[in-house]
Write an enzyme that holds these catalytic residues in place. Sequence first.
Site, PDB file in Angstrom:
ATOM      1  N   TYR A  28      14.128  33.331   3.951  1.00 16.59           N
ATOM      2  CA  TYR A  28      13.207  33.140   5.071  1.00 16.59           C
ATOM      3  C   TYR A  28      13.239  34.359   5.999  1.00 16.59           C
ATOM      4  CZ  TYR A  28      11.210  31.127   9.323  1.00 16.59           C
ATOM      5  OH  TYR A  28      10.449  30.896  10.442  1.00 16.59           O
ATOM      6  N   GLU A  50       7.353  23.732  13.747  1.00 15.51           N
ATOM      7  CA  GLU A  50       8.091  24.150  14.934  1.00 15.51           C
ATOM      8  C   GLU A  50       8.244  22.967  15.887  1.00 15.51           C
ATOM      9  OE1 GLU A  50       9.717  26.794  15.377  1.00 15.51           O
ATOM     10  OE2 GLU A  50       8.895  28.194  13.905  1.00 15.51           O
ATOM     11  N   TRP A  58      16.672  25.321  12.764  1.00 10.68           N
ATOM     12  CA  TRP A  58      15.550  25.625  11.893  1.00 10.68           C
ATOM     13  C   TRP A  58      15.894  25.414  10.422  1.00 10.68           C
ATOM     14  CZ3 TRP A  58      10.707  25.420  11.644  1.00 10.68           C
ATOM     15  CH2 TRP A  58       9.997  26.050  10.614  1.00 10.68           C
TER      16      TRP A  58
END
Length: 203
Positions: A28, A50, A58
Amino acid sequence: MPRPELIRGDDGAVRCGWSGADPEYRRYHDEEWGTPQHDSVRLFEKVCLEGFQAGLSWITILRRRPAFREVFHEFDVERVAAMGEPDVLRLLGDERIIRHRGKIEATIQNARATLELDEPIERLIWSFAPARRETPPATFAEVPALTTESTALSKELRARGFRFVGPTTMYALMQAAGLVDDHLGGCFRSPGNALDVPFQPVE
């Protein structure tokens, strides 16, 4: 103990310390975070994910992203907008995702709000992109939690009916979608640094 500002991976590449050793997190960092994203579907997805991330790490969302994509029809806006209470109840029982009613309902509402926009969501979001900084941040302490631009984007989206789009969440979106580039100086992804591992931008 705090994470180091930069780390060197077993492939020899220097990365932002938050990427750690997790292969998916590293991918990522290398391929997505900070890469300009202009695809409206992927931007809608990022707005929603988000929002799901709020209060969580995350990596928790990233590991569940395939399931999120499955249950939300690959974030096809029209199909998500057509979801209703039976779908909400079904998703509240799906252990593969974050089972938070407010966030699930916000995703459906955000799809409906997206359909009401008089311009593509990509154009709206990118209209709030700040000027590119001249030098990359040297430390995590130099990376803000929110900015004037993310606050303005949050206010605009809320006015248009979006939910779970606070200023901090919208700054995270800006980082993820490449409106800002917060790779630290010294990271191989930082602007101006030579790439020392193969890099293929996100489509």
